[in-house]
Motif scaffolding. Structure first.
Motif, PDB file in Angstrom:
ATOM      1  N   VAL A  35     -13.234   0.808 -29.829  1.00 35.48           N
ATOM      2  CA  VAL A  35     -12.767   1.759 -28.815  1.00 35.48           C
ATOM      3  C   VAL A  35     -13.932   2.604 -28.312  1.00 35.48           C
ATOM      4  CG1 VAL A  35     -11.265   3.734 -28.368  1.00 35.48           C
ATOM      5  CG2 VAL A  35     -10.441   1.838 -29.788  1.00 35.48           C
ATOM      6  N   ALA A  36     -14.720   3.135 -29.248  1.00 33.43           N
ATOM      7  CA  ALA A  36     -15.870   3.960 -28.877  1.00 33.43           C
ATOM      8  C   ALA A  36     -16.926   3.142 -28.145  1.00 33.43           C
ATOM      9  CB  ALA A  36     -16.466   4.610 -30.121  1.00 33.43           C
ATOM     10  N   ALA A  37     -17.099   1.887 -28.550  1.00 34.69           N
ATOM     11  CA  ALA A  37     -18.116   1.027 -27.933  1.00 34.69           C
ATOM     12  C   ALA A  37     -17.808   0.768 -26.465  1.00 34.69           C
ATOM     13  CB  ALA A  37     -18.222  -0.283 -28.699  1.00 34.69           C
ATOM     14  N   VAL A  38     -16.539   0.563 -26.150  1.00 33.92           N
ATOM     15  CA  VAL A  38     -16.149   0.340 -24.749  1.00 33.92           C
ATOM     16  C   VAL A  38     -16.562   1.542 -23.893  1.00 33.92           C
ATOM     17  CG1 VAL A  38     -14.183   0.129 -23.191  1.00 33.92           C
ATOM     18  CG2 VAL A  38     -14.275  -1.262 -25.271  1.00 33.92           C
ATOM     19  N   ALA A  39     -16.365   2.742 -24.426  1.00 33.39           N
ATOM     20  CA  ALA A  39     -16.743   3.947 -23.692  1.00 33.39           C
ATOM     21  C   ALA A  39     -18.248   4.095 -23.557  1.00 33.39           C
ATOM     22  CB  ALA A  39     -16.162   5.173 -24.391  1.00 33.39           C
ATOM     23  N   LYS A  54     -18.511  -0.437 -40.763  1.00 33.23           N
ATOM     24  CA  LYS A  54     -17.165   0.016 -41.114  1.00 33.23           C
ATOM     25  C   LYS A  54     -16.311   0.267 -39.866  1.00 33.23           C
ATOM     26  CE  LYS A  54     -17.684   0.282 -45.619  1.00 33.23           C
ATOM     27  NZ  LYS A  54     -17.697   1.584 -46.303  1.00 33.23           N
ATOM     28  N   ARG A  55     -14.986   0.415 -40.070  1.00 35.11           N
ATOM     29  CA  ARG A  55     -14.044   0.894 -39.053  1.00 35.11           C
ATOM     30  C   ARG A  55     -14.229   0.160 -37.715  1.00 35.11           C
ATOM     31  NH1 ARG A  55     -11.609   5.719 -40.394  1.00 35.11           N
ATOM     32  NH2 ARG A  55     -11.541   6.463 -38.235  1.00 35.11           N
ATOM     33  N   ARG A  56     -14.159  -1.151 -37.772  1.00 43.46           N
ATOM     34  CA  ARG A  56     -14.488  -1.933 -36.583  1.00 43.46           C
ATOM     35  C   ARG A  56     -13.480  -1.758 -35.453  1.00 43.46           C
ATOM     36  NH1 ARG A  56     -18.151  -7.050 -38.512  1.00 43.46           N
ATOM     37  NH2 ARG A  56     -18.898  -6.078 -40.412  1.00 43.46           N
ATOM     38  N   ALA A  57     -12.240  -1.542 -35.779  1.00 40.63           N
ATOM     39  CA  ALA A  57     -11.252  -1.314 -34.727  1.00 40.63           C
ATOM     40  C   ALA A  57     -11.551  -0.020 -33.984  1.00 40.63           C
ATOM     41  CB  ALA A  57      -9.846  -1.269 -35.324  1.00 40.63           C
ATOM     42  N   GLU A  58     -11.848   1.048 -34.724  1.00 44.98           N
ATOM     43  CA  GLU A  58     -12.165   2.332 -34.103  1.00 44.98           C
ATOM     44  C   GLU A  58     -13.505   2.265 -33.367  1.00 44.98           C
ATOM     45  OE1 GLU A  58      -9.447   3.062 -37.574  1.00 44.98           O
ATOM     46  OE2 GLU A  58     -11.279   1.901 -37.229  1.00 44.98           O
ATOM     47  N   CYS A  59     -14.456   1.550 -33.940  1.00 36.90           N
ATOM     48  CA  CYS A  59     -15.759   1.409 -33.299  1.00 36.90           C
ATOM     49  C   CYS A  59     -15.651   0.652 -31.981  1.00 36.90           C
ATOM     50  CB  CYS A  59     -16.730   0.700 -34.228  1.00 36.90           C
ATOM     51  SG  CYS A  59     -17.265   1.690 -35.643  1.00 36.90           S
ATOM     52  N   ASN A  93     -17.640   7.866 -33.745  1.00 40.22           N
ATOM     53  CA  ASN A  93     -17.940   8.765 -32.629  1.00 40.22           C
ATOM     54  C   ASN A  93     -19.422   9.102 -32.511  1.00 40.22           C
ATOM     55  OD1 ASN A  93     -15.281   8.876 -31.808  1.00 40.22           O
ATOM     56  ND2 ASN A  93     -14.810  10.667 -33.054  1.00 40.22           N
ATOM     57  N   ALA A  94     -20.254   8.556 -33.394  1.00 35.41           N
ATOM     58  CA  ALA A  94     -21.692   8.811 -33.328  1.00 35.41           C
ATOM     59  C   ALA A  94     -22.273   8.369 -31.990  1.00 35.41           C
ATOM     60  CB  ALA A  94     -22.407   8.111 -34.478  1.00 35.41           C
ATOM     61  N   ILE A  95     -21.703   7.330 -31.408  1.00 34.32           N
ATOM     62  CA  ILE A  95     -22.204   6.830 -30.127  1.00 34.32           C
ATOM     63  C   ILE A  95     -21.966   7.831 -29.005  1.00 34.32           C
ATOM     64  CG2 ILE A  95     -20.081   5.615 -29.437  1.00 34.32           C
ATOM     65  CD1 ILE A  95     -21.907   3.353 -28.408  1.00 34.32           C
ATOM     66  N   LEU A  96     -20.947   8.673 -29.167  1.00 32.46           N
ATOM     67  CA  LEU A  96     -20.610   9.646 -28.137  1.00 32.46           C
ATOM     68  C   LEU A  96     -21.518  10.865 -28.186  1.00 32.46           C
ATOM     69  CD1 LEU A  96     -16.716   9.442 -28.481  1.00 32.46           C
ATOM     70  CD2 LEU A  96     -18.232   8.090 -27.003  1.00 32.46           C
ATOM     71  N   GLU A  97     -22.356  10.949 -29.221  1.00 33.47           N
ATOM     72  CA  GLU A  97     -23.313  12.051 -29.327  1.00 33.47           C
ATOM     73  C   GLU A  97     -24.462  11.891 -28.347  1.00 33.47           C
ATOM     74  OE1 GLU A  97     -24.685  12.080 -33.330  1.00 33.47           O
ATOM     75  OE2 GLU A  97     -22.672  12.269 -34.203  1.00 33.47           O
ATOM     76  N   GLU A  98     -24.646  10.678 -27.853  1.00 27.24           N
ATOM     77  CA  GLU A  98     -25.799  10.365 -27.008  1.00 27.24           C
ATOM     78  C   GLU A  98     -25.488  10.546 -25.527  1.00 27.24           C
ATOM     79  OE1 GLU A  98     -28.877   9.534 -28.282  1.00 27.24           O
ATOM     80  OE2 GLU A  98     -27.797  10.164 -30.095  1.00 27.24           O
ATOM     81  N   GLU A  99     -26.491  10.975 -24.776  1.00 28.88           N
ATOM     82  CA  GLU A  99     -26.378  11.005 -23.326  1.00 28.88           C
ATOM     83  C   GLU A  99     -26.643   9.601 -22.790  1.00 28.88           C
ATOM     84  OE1 GLU A  99     -28.813  13.885 -21.468  1.00 28.88           O
ATOM     85  OE2 GLU A  99     -27.997  15.583 -22.619  1.00 28.88           O
ATOM     86  N   GLY A 100     -25.905   9.203 -21.818  1.00 35.82           N
ATOM     87  CA  GLY A 100     -26.082   7.871 -21.266  1.00 35.82           C
ATOM     88  C   GLY A 100     -25.377   6.813 -22.092  1.00 35.82           C
ATOM     89  N   GLN A 101     -25.469   5.595 -21.631  1.00 35.10           N
ATOM     90  CA  GLN A 101     -24.799   4.478 -22.276  1.00 35.10           C
ATOM     91  C   GLN A 101     -25.818   3.447 -22.754  1.00 35.10           C
ATOM     92  OE1 GLN A 101     -22.119   3.743 -18.856  1.00 35.10           O
ATOM     93  NE2 GLN A 101     -20.422   4.212 -20.239  1.00 35.10           N
TER      94      GLN A 101
END
Length: 233
Positions: A136-140, A129-134, A112-120
């Motif tokens: 999901v977050a990466a798509v967002a 690590k956690r490539r499956a979870e990453c 979820n570190a990627i969701l801390e940022e404004e913009g894409q």
């Protein structure tokens, strides 16, 4: 005894790809000592063609790829879960002012570190690590026209984690392009996969695409090409 053609093949790997030095010294770098990501060589050569100077890049997993991207992009944020590596990379890459290395524990805070940022982000790398979870977050977090890089994607054949990551990226409507081959530091092949937005349209650094790759015959002068051709008949 090796044929002259095979000797030339080995010479290209030694000199142009510098893979012998990379394997023996355990460093991801090209023949001039410039940092390389731990992707397959075909993927590296493809990615090197484009202009990232106005783009933001996000990495799950820090390393020489972080410096590779920092020398090309406007800003790079790299997430590292290992505190020892975090300290090492912070010190070793301190001169790269546009590289922001952050430590996150292995868990939800990591992906979820990627969701801390404004913009894409125009480029998102999943190589930690956690490539499956990453995934999901990466798509967002992926910007229009962007791409997600999933390294070691061939592990889909033996890992549910990788299978889930690939499934997520494909179900998001991204175009999958697989680059098979050798990579720095390894004496075996693997796969690096790019997942591209449907409107992916990168700007090339060059007048033509593709450019001549490492060890390419057509990067030689006309005279040298003729000489090379005569010697290898």
């Amino acid at each position: 005894m090796y044929s002259d053609k095979f000797k030339k093949f080995i010479e290209i790997w030694q000199q142009d790809f510098a893979i012998e030095k990379s394997i023996d010294e355990k460093i991801c770098a090209d023949k001039d000592g410039n940092p390389l990501p731990w992707y397959t060589y075909p993927a590296i050569e493809y990615l090197k063609q484009f202009d990232y100077r106005r783009q933001k890049i996000f990495e799950y997993g820090c390393g020489y790829s972080s410096l590779f991207w920092a020398r090309r992009a406007a800003k790079v944020i790299s997430i590292e879960d290992n505190p020892l590596y975090f300290t090492r990379w912070k010190q070793e890459f301190a001169a790269a002012e546009n590289l922001d290395i952050r430590h996150r524990e292995d868990g939800e805070a990591y992906e979820n570190a990627i969701l801390e940022e404004e913009g894409q982000f125009e480029v998102i790398v999943i190589d930690g690590k956690r490539r499956a979870e990453c995934a999901v977050a990466a798509v967002a977090g992926l910007a229009a026209g962007g791409m997600i890089i999933l390294d070691d994607s061939d592990r889909i054949n033996t890992s549910e984690e990788y299978a889930a990551a690939v499934r997520t990226l494909r179900e998001a409507g991204l175009i999958q392009v697989d680059f098979y081959g050798f990579c720095p530091m390894n004496n075996y092949t693997k796969t690096t996969s790019l997942f591209l937005k449907r409107d992916f349209s990168p700007v090339s650094l060059y007048k033509v695409q593709p450019v001549n790759g490492w060890g390419n015959l057509w990067s030689m002068s006309r005279k040298n090409r003729k000489d090379f051709y005569k010697k290898n008949q």
